[in-house]
Motif scaffolding. Structure first.
Motif, short mmCIF file in Angstrom:
data_model
loop_
_atom_site.label_atom_id
_atom_site.label_comp_id
_atom_site.label_asym_id
_atom_site.label_seq_id
_atom_site.Cartn_x
_atom_site.Cartn_y
_atom_site.Cartn_z
N LEU A 42 66.64 32.02 97.19
CA LEU A 42 66.79 31.95 95.79
C LEU A 42 67.65 31.47 94.97
CD1 LEU A 42 65.18 35.64 94.58
CD2 LEU A 42 63.86 33.27 94.48
N HIS A 43 68.87 31.68 95.42
CA HIS A 43 70.09 31.18 94.93
C HIS A 43 70.23 29.62 95.17
CE1 HIS A 43 71.70 35.10 93.98
NE2 HIS A 43 72.80 34.47 93.23
N ARG A 44 69.70 29.21 96.46
CA ARG A 44 69.82 27.97 96.95
C ARG A 44 68.85 27.08 95.87
NH1 ARG A 44 67.20 27.25 102.29
NH2 ARG A 44 69.19 28.14 102.97
N ILE A 45 67.66 27.66 95.64
CA ILE A 45 66.94 26.77 94.82
C ILE A 45 67.32 26.62 93.40
CG2 ILE A 45 64.42 27.00 93.81
CD1 ILE A 45 63.32 28.08 96.24
N GLY A 95 81.25 36.06 95.02
CA GLY A 95 81.83 36.96 96.02
C GLY A 95 80.69 36.50 97.63
N TYR A 96 80.33 35.34 97.34
CA TYR A 96 79.36 35.03 98.65
C TYR A 96 80.30 34.48 99.86
CZ TYR A 96 74.87 35.24 96.59
OH TYR A 96 73.58 35.82 95.95
N SER A 97 80.33 34.45 100.90
CA SER A 97 81.05 33.98 102.02
C SER A 97 80.94 32.53 102.26
CB SER A 97 80.61 34.78 103.30
OG SER A 97 79.56 34.26 103.69
N VAL A 98 81.63 31.98 102.98
CA VAL A 98 81.69 30.28 102.83
C VAL A 98 80.46 30.00 103.68
CG1 VAL A 98 82.64 28.40 103.92
CG2 VAL A 98 84.02 29.95 102.79
N ALA A 99 80.10 30.80 104.69
CA ALA A 99 78.68 30.49 105.53
C ALA A 99 77.53 30.75 104.51
CB ALA A 99 78.69 31.77 106.57
N VAL A 142 77.32 30.48 101.20
CA VAL A 142 77.48 29.18 100.44
C VAL A 142 76.96 27.83 101.08
CG1 VAL A 142 78.70 28.05 98.54
CG2 VAL A 142 79.31 30.31 98.93
N ALA A 143 77.18 27.87 102.03
CA ALA A 143 77.08 26.73 102.91
C ALA A 143 75.59 26.56 103.09
CB ALA A 143 77.56 26.54 104.18
N CYS A 150 74.98 22.51 103.13
CA CYS A 150 76.03 21.66 103.42
C CYS A 150 76.87 22.23 104.29
CB CYS A 150 76.90 21.18 102.17
SG CYS A 150 77.60 22.70 101.36
N ALA A 151 77.77 21.58 104.97
CA ALA A 151 78.60 22.18 106.06
C ALA A 151 79.70 22.97 105.44
CB ALA A 151 79.37 21.04 106.93
N GLU A 152 80.00 24.18 106.23
CA GLU A 152 81.02 25.10 105.79
C GLU A 152 82.32 24.43 105.37
OE1 GLU A 152 81.74 28.55 108.22
OE2 GLU A 152 79.45 28.81 108.83
N GLY A 153 82.83 23.44 106.02
CA GLY A 153 83.84 22.62 105.79
C GLY A 153 83.80 22.00 104.44
N THR A 154 82.56 21.58 104.04
CA THR A 154 82.49 20.99 102.69
C THR A 154 82.53 21.98 101.83
OG1 THR A 154 81.01 19.27 103.68
CG2 THR A 154 80.66 19.75 101.30
N VAL A 155 81.99 23.06 101.99
CA VAL A 155 82.43 24.29 100.88
C VAL A 155 83.77 24.75 100.87
CG1 VAL A 155 81.94 26.83 100.62
CG2 VAL A 155 80.02 25.33 101.54
N LYS A 156 84.51 24.48 101.99
CA LYS A 156 85.94 25.14 101.75
C LYS A 156 86.87 23.86 101.09
CE LYS A 156 85.88 27.49 106.19
NZ LYS A 156 86.49 27.66 107.67
N SER A 157 86.23 22.62 101.36
CA SER A 157 87.00 21.43 100.74
C SER A 157 86.68 21.34 99.36
CB SER A 157 86.44 20.30 101.23
OG SER A 157 87.08 19.08 100.67
#
Length: 227
Positions: free
Chosen positions: A75-78, A154-158, A160-161, A166-173
């Motif tokens: 749901l959040h993705r959409i 409070g979502y984890s990087v994974a 949110v990816a 997108c890639a986890e690295g992109t989220v971190k960046s």
């Protein structure tokens, strides 16, 4: 009772023709989806449009859910993608301050049992909230979405990816760049001794202070309506 069904069960019931299942599912997550839409878009009208479009898309595309992520992630993705599409389409670049009543446009405030802020403290909290939301509005949409989801929701990087696809690295960046920008804009606020910020790994700018939940009014009436 339908209200006791899991998110996945409600979505499945909707796909098989239950006329009430999707409404129950949306009602369960309405406040958080609205808060994300509002913080991502930075303007109530744009957020309402993004949320409406996202909910309508989820309603129509429910049969595409494959259970590869949680229903809330789906749901959040959409909704987030709908908000980002809305921002791109309208080229929203807010330079003026967000409206003073923006904090009344989302979720209900968390009550603290046995405590009540005096008027001066309430005004301080409201001012901090405005400063953070104004600063968020200056970030590029993709950075803002990542910071909102990781640092404020409070979502984890994974997770949110998955939401942002997108890639986890992109989220971190994106979070790193967004935090660096916010650290400059909010330097006076972050420097206050009584401001508590989440702990971050050494070398990373602090996350923006929690602006608190939005208030009880929620998304504009009709947001849950889908064709």
């Amino acid at each position: 009772m339908a209200s006791e069904l899991s998110d996945a069960d409600l979505l499945s019931a909707h796909v098989t023709g239950d006329p009430d299942a999707f409404g129950l599912l949306f009602a369960r997550h309405r406040d958080r989806l609205w808060a994300v839409a509002l913080r991502t878009c930075g303007h109530p009208e744009v957020a309402a449009d993004g949320l409406q479009e996202g909910v309508a898309a989820a309603f129509r595309r429910a049969d595409s859910f494959r259970g590869e992520a949680a229903v809330t992630t789906w749901l959040h993705r959409i909704v987030v993608n709908a908000c980002l599409d809305r921002l791109r389409a309208e080229k929203v670049r807010r330079a003026e301050p967000l409206p003073d009543d923006l904090d009344e446009a989302g979720r209900a405030p968390r009550a603290t049992v046995g405590t009540e802020l005096d008027p001066a403290e309430q005004e301080l909290v409201a001012e901090r909230r405005r400063q953070v939301l104004d600063a968020l509005a200056t970030l590029p949409a993709a950075q803002r979405a990542a910071v909102v989801l990781v640092d404020m929701e409070g979502y984890s990087v994974a997770e949110v990816a998955q939401i942002l696809e997108c890639a986890e690295g992109t989220v971190k960046s994106r979070c790193s760049r967004g935090r660096a920008r916010l650290a400059v804009l909010l330097a006076p606020l972050l420097g206050d001794d009584d401001v508590t910020t989440p702990t971050r790994p050494s070398g990373n700018p602090p996350a923006p202070p929690d602006v608190g939940p939005m208030t009880s009014r929620g998304p504009p009436a009709g947001t849950a309506t889908v064709d």
